[in-house]
Design a protein around this motif. Structure first.
Motif, PDB file in Angstrom:
ATOM      1  N   PHE A  81       0.855  -1.194   0.000  1.00 18.81           N
ATOM      2  CA  PHE A  81       0.000   0.000   0.000  1.00 18.81           C
ATOM      3  C   PHE A  81       0.882   1.232   0.000  1.00 18.81           C
ATOM      4  O   PHE A  81       1.808   1.341   0.801  1.00 18.81           O
ATOM      5  CB  PHE A  81      -0.910  -0.037   1.231  1.00 18.81           C
ATOM      6  CG  PHE A  81      -1.946   1.050   1.256  1.00 18.81           C
ATOM      7  CD1 PHE A  81      -3.095   0.950   0.494  1.00 18.81           C
ATOM      8  CD2 PHE A  81      -1.788   2.157   2.070  1.00 18.81           C
ATOM      9  CE1 PHE A  81      -4.077   1.932   0.533  1.00 18.81           C
ATOM     10  CE2 PHE A  81      -2.762   3.142   2.126  1.00 18.81           C
ATOM     11  CZ  PHE A  81      -3.906   3.031   1.353  1.00 18.81           C
ATOM     12  N   ASP A  82       0.617   2.157  -0.887  1.00 16.85           N
ATOM     13  CA  ASP A  82       1.420   3.379  -0.996  1.00 16.85           C
ATOM     14  C   ASP A  82       0.884   4.413  -0.006  1.00 16.85           C
ATOM     15  O   ASP A  82       0.008   5.214  -0.324  1.00 16.85           O
ATOM     16  CB  ASP A  82       1.376   3.901  -2.423  1.00 16.85           C
ATOM     17  CG  ASP A  82       2.342   5.037  -2.673  1.00 16.85           C
ATOM     18  OD1 ASP A  82       2.789   5.687  -1.695  1.00 16.85           O
ATOM     19  OD2 ASP A  82       2.661   5.277  -3.844  1.00 16.85           O
ATOM     20  N   ALA A  83       1.403   4.373   1.207  1.00 19.87           N
ATOM     21  CA  ALA A  83       0.927   5.246   2.284  1.00 19.87           C
ATOM     22  C   ALA A  83       1.122   6.723   1.943  1.00 19.87           C
ATOM     23  O   ALA A  83       0.267   7.546   2.261  1.00 19.87           O
ATOM     24  CB  ALA A  83       1.620   4.898   3.593  1.00 19.87           C
ATOM     25  N   ALA A  84       2.223   7.061   1.295  1.00 17.86           N
ATOM     26  CA  ALA A  84       2.473   8.466   0.946  1.00 17.86           C
ATOM     27  C   ALA A  84       1.439   8.962  -0.064  1.00 17.86           C
ATOM     28  O   ALA A  84       0.912  10.074   0.069  1.00 17.86           O
ATOM     29  CB  ALA A  84       3.882   8.632   0.394  1.00 17.86           C
ATOM     30  N   ALA A  85       1.120   8.147  -1.057  1.00 17.22           N
ATOM     31  CA  ALA A  85       0.116   8.520  -2.056  1.00 17.22           C
ATOM     32  C   ALA A  85      -1.265   8.621  -1.402  1.00 17.22           C
ATOM     33  O   ALA A  85      -2.045   9.516  -1.714  1.00 17.22           O
ATOM     34  CB  ALA A  85       0.093   7.523  -3.198  1.00 17.22           C
ATOM     35  N   ALA A  86      -1.570   7.691  -0.499  1.00 17.77           N
ATOM     36  CA  ALA A  86      -2.856   7.720   0.197  1.00 17.77           C
ATOM     37  C   ALA A  86      -2.993   8.989   1.019  1.00 17.77           C
ATOM     38  O   ALA A  86      -4.038   9.645   1.000  1.00 17.77           O
ATOM     39  CB  ALA A  86      -3.000   6.486   1.087  1.00 17.77           C
ATOM     40  N   HIS A  87      -1.941   9.342   1.729  1.00 21.67           N
ATOM     41  CA  HIS A  87      -1.966  10.546   2.557  1.00 21.67           C
ATOM     42  C   HIS A  87      -2.165  11.793   1.690  1.00 21.67           C
ATOM     43  O   HIS A  87      -2.987  12.653   2.004  1.00 21.67           O
ATOM     44  CB  HIS A  87      -0.680  10.649   3.378  1.00 21.67           C
ATOM     45  CG  HIS A  87      -0.627  11.858   4.244  1.00 21.67           C
ATOM     46  ND1 HIS A  87      -1.415  12.003   5.357  1.00 21.67           N
ATOM     47  CD2 HIS A  87       0.098  13.000   4.134  1.00 21.67           C
ATOM     48  CE1 HIS A  87      -1.169  13.181   5.912  1.00 21.67           C
ATOM     49  NE2 HIS A  87      -0.257  13.803   5.188  1.00 21.67           N
ATOM     50  N   ALA A  88      -1.423  11.892   0.597  1.00 25.06           N
ATOM     51  CA  ALA A  88      -1.528  13.057  -0.288  1.00 25.06           C
ATOM     52  C   ALA A  88      -2.915  13.147  -0.929  1.00 25.06           C
ATOM     53  O   ALA A  88      -3.519  14.224  -0.976  1.00 25.06           O
ATOM     54  CB  ALA A  88      -0.454  12.990  -1.369  1.00 25.06           C
TER      55      ALA A  88
END
Length: 69
Positions: A48-55
């Motif tokens: 899961f791309d946590a940075a992309a999810a957060h952004a």
């Protein structure tokens, strides 16, 4: 880590929408098209791309992604 509610698209089961717990569910997520999958800490998802999810969640209130499974 941030906890998200995951919703799965009924007619495309590999498409998910992650919505932070503190954010209202987007209007496009109707009961006819989406189903609740589960709540989880984003650190629990492999790949899961946590940075992309957060952004995306910061800009849109949700994060759409396809599962690799």
């Amino acid at each position: 880590m941030r906890t998200y509610n995951l919703f799965r698209r009924k007619d495309e089961t590999e498409l998910y929408c992650a919505v932070p717990e503190s954010v209202p569910v987007p209007a496009f997520q109707t009961d006819d098209s989406w189903e609740y999958a589960r709540s989880l800490d984003i650190g629990a998802l492999s790949g899961f791309d946590a940075a992309a999810a957060h952004a995306s969640a910061a800009a849109n209130g949700f994060y759409l992604f396809h599962s690799a499974s």
